[in-house]
Design an enzyme around this catalytic site. Sequence first.
Site, PDB file in Angstrom:
ATOM      1  N   ARG A 209      25.759  27.957  36.245  1.00 12.01           N
ATOM      2  CA  ARG A 209      26.118  26.551  36.069  1.00 12.01           C
ATOM      3  C   ARG A 209      25.420  25.673  37.094  1.00 12.01           C
ATOM      4  O   ARG A 209      25.173  24.498  36.860  1.00 12.01           O
ATOM      5  CB  ARG A 209      27.642  26.370  36.161  1.00 12.01           C
ATOM      6  CG  ARG A 209      28.381  27.001  34.982  1.00 12.01           C
ATOM      7  CD  ARG A 209      29.806  26.485  34.880  1.00 12.01           C
ATOM      8  NE  ARG A 209      30.628  26.852  36.027  1.00 12.01           N
ATOM      9  CZ  ARG A 209      31.297  27.992  36.134  1.00 12.01           C
ATOM     10  NH1 ARG A 209      31.249  28.870  35.140  1.00 12.01           N
ATOM     11  NH2 ARG A 209      32.027  28.244  37.198  1.00 12.01           N
TER      12      ARG A 209
ATOM     13  N   ASN B   5      41.690  43.768  35.230  1.00  9.63           N
ATOM     14  CA  ASN B   5      42.359  44.939  35.822  1.00  9.63           C
ATOM     15  C   ASN B   5      43.838  44.656  36.100  1.00  9.63           C
ATOM     16  O   ASN B   5      44.646  45.575  36.072  1.00  9.63           O
ATOM     17  CB  ASN B   5      41.681  45.504  37.083  1.00  9.63           C
ATOM     18  CG  ASN B   5      40.714  44.573  37.724  1.00  9.63           C
ATOM     19  OD1 ASN B   5      40.813  43.376  37.539  1.00  9.63           O
ATOM     20  ND2 ASN B   5      39.778  45.113  38.470  1.00  9.63           N
ATOM     21  N   CYS B   6      44.154  43.380  36.310  1.00 12.09           N
ATOM     22  CA  CYS B   6      45.558  43.049  36.587  1.00 12.09           C
ATOM     23  C   CYS B   6      46.443  43.309  35.366  1.00 12.09           C
ATOM     24  O   CYS B   6      47.662  43.430  35.491  1.00 12.09           O
ATOM     25  CB  CYS B   6      45.680  41.586  37.005  1.00 12.09           C
ATOM     26  SG  CYS B   6      44.553  41.175  38.360  1.00 12.09           S
TER      27      CYS B   6
ATOM     28  N   SER C  62      33.867  42.118  33.536  1.00 15.83           N
ATOM     29  CA  SER C  62      34.846  41.039  33.455  1.00 15.83           C
ATOM     30  C   SER C  62      36.106  41.446  32.700  1.00 15.83           C
ATOM     31  O   SER C  62      36.587  40.714  31.850  1.00 15.83           O
ATOM     32  CB  SER C  62      34.186  39.834  32.768  1.00 15.83           C
ATOM     33  OG  SER C  62      34.843  38.656  33.132  1.00 15.83           O
TER      34      SER C  62
ATOM     35  N   TYR D  97      61.635  17.530  38.591  1.00 15.23           N
ATOM     36  CA  TYR D  97      63.057  17.781  38.367  1.00 15.23           C
ATOM     37  C   TYR D  97      63.528  17.279  37.019  1.00 15.23           C
ATOM     38  O   TYR D  97      63.368  16.112  36.673  1.00 15.23           O
ATOM     39  CB  TYR D  97      63.936  17.142  39.460  1.00 15.23           C
ATOM     40  CG  TYR D  97      65.396  17.127  39.061  1.00 15.23           C
ATOM     41  CD1 TYR D  97      66.034  18.327  38.751  1.00 15.23           C
ATOM     42  CD2 TYR D  97      66.113  15.940  38.922  1.00 15.23           C
ATOM     43  CE1 TYR D  97      67.354  18.338  38.320  1.00 15.23           C
ATOM     44  CE2 TYR D  97      67.442  15.946  38.500  1.00 15.23           C
ATOM     45  CZ  TYR D  97      68.054  17.150  38.192  1.00 15.23           C
ATOM     46  OH  TYR D  97      69.344  17.171  37.764  1.00 15.23           O
TER      47      TYR D  97
ATOM     48  N   LYS E  35      67.440  18.262  44.599  1.00 16.87           N
ATOM     49  CA  LYS E  35      67.015  18.839  45.873  1.00 16.87           C
ATOM     50  C   LYS E  35      66.535  20.237  45.526  1.00 16.87           C
ATOM     51  O   LYS E  35      67.342  21.171  45.376  1.00 16.87           O
ATOM     52  CB  LYS E  35      68.180  18.918  46.849  1.00 16.87           C
ATOM     53  CG  LYS E  35      68.543  17.585  47.456  1.00 16.87           C
ATOM     54  CD  LYS E  35      69.630  17.780  48.504  1.00 16.87           C
ATOM     55  CE  LYS E  35      70.665  16.690  48.392  1.00 16.87           C
ATOM     56  NZ  LYS E  35      71.957  17.038  48.948  1.00 16.87           N
TER      57      LYS E  35
ATOM     58  N   TYR F 125      24.806  38.718  50.179  1.00 15.93           N
ATOM     59  CA  TYR F 125      26.163  38.165  50.194  1.00 15.93           C
ATOM     60  C   TYR F 125      27.128  39.275  49.747  1.00 15.93           C
ATOM     61  O   TYR F 125      26.718  40.235  49.095  1.00 15.93           O
ATOM     62  CB  TYR F 125      26.264  36.990  49.222  1.00 15.93           C
ATOM     63  CG  TYR F 125      25.511  35.765  49.690  1.00 15.93           C
ATOM     64  CD1 TYR F 125      26.191  34.627  50.112  1.00 15.93           C
ATOM     65  CD2 TYR F 125      24.108  35.748  49.722  1.00 15.93           C
ATOM     66  CE1 TYR F 125      25.501  33.492  50.548  1.00 15.93           C
ATOM     67  CE2 TYR F 125      23.426  34.624  50.159  1.00 15.93           C
ATOM     68  CZ  TYR F 125      24.120  33.497  50.567  1.00 15.93           C
ATOM     69  OH  TYR F 125      23.451  32.387  51.006  1.00 15.93           O
TER      70      TYR F 125
ATOM     71  N   PRO G 243      20.951  37.621  55.914  1.00 19.04           N
ATOM     72  CA  PRO G 243      21.063  36.342  55.201  1.00 19.04           C
ATOM     73  C   PRO G 243      20.694  36.411  53.720  1.00 19.04           C
ATOM     74  O   PRO G 243      21.070  35.512  52.949  1.00 19.04           O
ATOM     75  CB  PRO G 243      20.089  35.427  55.950  1.00 19.04           C
ATOM     76  CG  PRO G 243      19.446  36.224  57.023  1.00 19.04           C
ATOM     77  CD  PRO G 243      20.019  37.591  57.051  1.00 19.04           C
TER      78      PRO G 243
HETATM   79  P1  FAD Z   1      36.521  44.722  40.998  1.00 20.33           P
HETATM   80  O1  FAD Z   1      37.168  43.747  40.115  1.00 20.33           O
HETATM   81  O2  FAD Z   1      37.217  46.023  41.214  1.00 20.33           O
HETATM   82  O3  FAD Z   1      35.064  44.998  40.468  1.00 20.33           O
HETATM   83  C1  FAD Z   1      34.185  45.824  41.156  1.00 20.33           C
HETATM   84  C2  FAD Z   1      33.267  46.471  40.144  1.00 20.33           C
HETATM   85  O4  FAD Z   1      32.113  46.920  40.817  1.00 20.33           O
HETATM   86  C3  FAD Z   1      33.880  47.698  39.492  1.00 20.33           C
HETATM   87  O5  FAD Z   1      33.966  47.525  38.102  1.00 20.33           O
HETATM   88  C4  FAD Z   1      32.918  48.833  39.857  1.00 20.33           C
HETATM   89  O6  FAD Z   1      32.708  49.730  38.799  1.00 20.33           O
HETATM   90  C5  FAD Z   1      31.647  48.107  40.187  1.00 20.33           C
HETATM   91  N1  FAD Z   1      30.789  48.816  41.121  1.00 20.33           N
HETATM   92  C6  FAD Z   1      31.138  49.350  42.314  1.00 20.33           C
HETATM   93  N2  FAD Z   1      30.072  49.899  42.912  1.00 20.33           N
HETATM   94  C7  FAD Z   1      29.011  49.728  42.078  1.00 20.33           C
HETATM   95  C8  FAD Z   1      27.649  50.080  42.148  1.00 20.33           C
HETATM   96  N3  FAD Z   1      27.163  50.715  43.205  1.00 20.33           N
HETATM   97  N4  FAD Z   1      26.868  49.737  41.120  1.00 20.33           N
HETATM   98  C9  FAD Z   1      27.355  49.086  40.062  1.00 20.33           C
HETATM   99  N5  FAD Z   1      28.648  48.721  39.930  1.00 20.33           N
HETATM  100  C10 FAD Z   1      29.463  49.033  40.944  1.00 20.33           C
HETATM  101  N6  FAD Z   1      45.213  41.209  41.938  1.00 20.33           N
HETATM  102  C11 FAD Z   1      46.000  40.116  41.852  1.00 20.33           C
HETATM  103  O7  FAD Z   1      45.729  39.129  42.530  1.00 20.33           O
HETATM  104  N7  FAD Z   1      47.079  40.104  41.011  1.00 20.33           N
HETATM  105  C12 FAD Z   1      47.409  41.156  40.230  1.00 20.33           C
HETATM  106  O8  FAD Z   1      48.379  41.105  39.467  1.00 20.33           O
HETATM  107  C13 FAD Z   1      46.618  42.321  40.323  1.00 20.33           C
HETATM  108  N8  FAD Z   1      46.910  43.421  39.589  1.00 20.33           N
HETATM  109  C14 FAD Z   1      46.096  44.515  39.675  1.00 20.33           C
HETATM  110  C15 FAD Z   1      46.422  45.627  38.915  1.00 20.33           C
HETATM  111  C16 FAD Z   1      45.599  46.756  38.981  1.00 20.33           C
HETATM  112  C17 FAD Z   1      45.960  47.958  38.182  1.00 20.33           C
HETATM  113  C18 FAD Z   1      44.446  46.748  39.798  1.00 20.33           C
HETATM  114  C19 FAD Z   1      43.555  47.955  39.855  1.00 20.33           C
HETATM  115  C20 FAD Z   1      44.133  45.650  40.559  1.00 20.33           C
HETATM  116  C21 FAD Z   1      44.954  44.523  40.503  1.00 20.33           C
HETATM  117  N9  FAD Z   1      44.688  43.399  41.276  1.00 20.33           N
HETATM  118  C22 FAD Z   1      45.496  42.295  41.198  1.00 20.33           C
HETATM  119  C23 FAD Z   1      43.555  43.389  42.219  1.00 20.33           C
HETATM  120  C24 FAD Z   1      42.367  42.700  41.620  1.00 20.33           C
HETATM  121  O9  FAD Z   1      42.104  43.252  40.377  1.00 20.33           O
HETATM  122  C25 FAD Z   1      41.197  42.864  42.562  1.00 20.33           C
HETATM  123  O10 FAD Z   1      41.521  42.248  43.786  1.00 20.33           O
HETATM  124  C26 FAD Z   1      39.931  42.243  42.028  1.00 20.33           C
HETATM  125  O11 FAD Z   1      39.588  42.778  40.792  1.00 20.33           O
HETATM  126  C27 FAD Z   1      38.786  42.484  43.011  1.00 20.33           C
HETATM  127  O12 FAD Z   1      37.611  42.000  42.478  1.00 20.33           O
HETATM  128  P2  FAD Z   1      36.203  42.609  42.907  1.00 20.33           P
HETATM  129  O13 FAD Z   1      35.177  41.870  42.137  1.00 20.33           O
HETATM  130  O14 FAD Z   1      36.097  42.648  44.368  1.00 20.33           O
HETATM  131  O15 FAD Z   1      36.275  44.120  42.448  1.00 20.33           O
END
Ligand code: FAD
Length: 593
Positions: free
Chosen positions: A24, A44-45, A41, A440, A448, A293, A290
């Site tokens: 974007r 996981n939650c 995308s 409210y 309150k 990220y 740098p």
């Molecule tokens: P992720 O979303 O885990 O994505 C990382 C991705 O990187 C993975 O798919 C992995 O396969 C890929 N990857 C890793 N290494 C490599 C590599 N070397 N090459 C290519 N790909 C790679 N958070 C909340 O705030 N509320 C919730 O209700 C909540 N519920 C959750 C329930 C579950 C069951 C789980 C597992 C997590 C939950 N979370 C929740 C946590 C939340 O999902 C994570 O904090 C968030 O997804 C983190 O995002 P991220 O991009 O850092 O990692």
Amino acid sequence: MPSKRVLIVGGVAGGASCAARLRRLDERAEITVFERGPDVSFANCGLPYYVGGVIQDRQKLLVATPQRFRDWLRVEVRTRHEVQKIDRANRTVEVQDLQTGGTMTEPYDVLVLAPGAVPIRPPLPGIDLPGVFSVRNLEDADRIQAWIGSRHAQRAVVVGGGYIGLEMVENLSRRGLHVTVLELLDQVMPTMDPEMVAPVHAELRGRGVDLQLSNPVAAFEPAGLPSPSGSGVAGEGLTVVARNGRRLTADVVILAVGVRPETRLARESGLEIGSTGGIRVDDRMRTSDPAVYAVGDAVEVRDFVTGRPALSPLAGPANRQGRIAADAICGRDARFRGSQGTCVVGVFDLTLAMTGATEKTLQAAGIPYEKSYTHSPDHAGYYPGAEMMMIKLLYHPEDGRLLGAQAVGAAGVDKRVDVLAMAIQKGATVYDLEEAELCYAPQYGSAKDAVNMAGFVAGNVLRGDVDPVHWTEWKACRRAPTEGRAPTEGLAPTEGRAPAEGGAPAEGGSGGEMPLVVDVRSPAEVAAGAVPGTINIPLPVLRTRLGELPRDKEIWVHCGVGQRSYYAARILKQNGFKVRNLSGGMKTYKMQE
Ligand code: FAD
């Protein structure tokens, strides 16, 4: 000619957000996402709710597909591609196509690491047995679904009582499994203070969950193995051995003992790792290089309240960080403010939420605080269906700045903690909560609101209108060595006992003497249950019985939730008594039992 070539490792929360925002901001950037798994995308939650059958359509968990990334954003997504190595000197990564096994070298101008966190699998005997699952991605959820279905699983053991563990407990119960929880600590949700999760313990047990606190798992065995006592159960499944020696038969085990940042690539390429084990980044999500990220669960953040390094594996921070990294890559001055650890979890009919620091973290950081408890209805008490929630506020004892909030109840908990989260981020004080103008109408809130009430109570304390005392201090008094002191003469203890086994108050009691604790509830309420050693003077008759109370010793007052005792404290204080109000009343006392 592309403006820059950006490679992103990991295509879920942080990585996908970063890719979308980058496009974007820069139509000419060449953006490629490498994702080891088959999906990008995904939600996981939502996985626990997919296992529990609340979310039935698997497709709904796929928030965006590689095709959509291509069509809408012109972002190249390569699933089943794992980045194996980073060559920072030459600005390239080595990528393996997990389907063909082939490897390729891809150059970058900017690299974004969003690899997430790895579920912790402690090195316990039998941890790799079939039937022991972690929950990280859709494939895990599919495997758990298939295992439960094909084996007609009836008994589950969930190891760990954090939020993922609790969500799995609820969803496995929903599917009709009998669930045992083995938790190392003496409370679930270890990120919260213990009294706040006491209702969750009751809720779990009330739902038939076998909650084993302070009893971690020691080993897993195939169920057919004989136990040392010879009582092993033959057949399929597992025997889960707890540290206390208890042997549980389980058809499925869910391991949910926490996550650790996935930092292999960062470590091996020499990027700085922080003291918590996460990748070190600045407030623009730049690593020590740098051109690289990092965002999401893999990074170390700054705790917004304590300023200390922390890990905050939550979806909100990951998404925001992905966006901030994209802004920074495109030259915008966006900065991550730090993480407050704001989170919410539903456990059957209860909701538990928190934001900012807990007492535990404030103590560890040496930050002074005062606390208050309030019990308020989620909406007007006269409108049907009002349910009580408890809010714990932590605030600075001098300026009233909010440091943390936790809440537990049935309805409206998330809304209050969201308001408090924003208040903390904006540096608000308890006085600001008194003035907060919130929605409210009777079915939604109160004139309150629960947030206003929390502010009033804390504000009363800071203005010196009432001196608080906490049940923990009462308990400390009762535990102190006995000197056999009797209650004040002429006043019968509520249950015909001496007010305490003696000893000096832990803090604040006058002259080392045990305070007199006066319960100002009605006799009927007292008859239904009272704190041992307290005396009863109902609020309506308090003014007429002032002569019975001592002027030379401290009086602690309490009631059901702290409101009537506040009135009592004001009466006593204005009549020259030394008085303190037991914060949160009987409700809070019971949560700390
Ligand atoms: P992720 O979303 O885990 O994505 C990382 C991705 O990187 C993975 O798919 C992995 O396969 C890929 N990857 C890793 N290494 C490599 C590599 N070397 N090459 C290519 N790909 C790679 N958070 C909340 O705030 N509320 C919730 O209700 C909540 N519920 C959750 C329930 C579950 C069951 C789980 C597992 C997590 C939950 N979370 C929740 C946590 C939340 O999902 C994570 O904090 C968030 O997804 C983190 O995002 P991220 O991009 O850092 O990692």
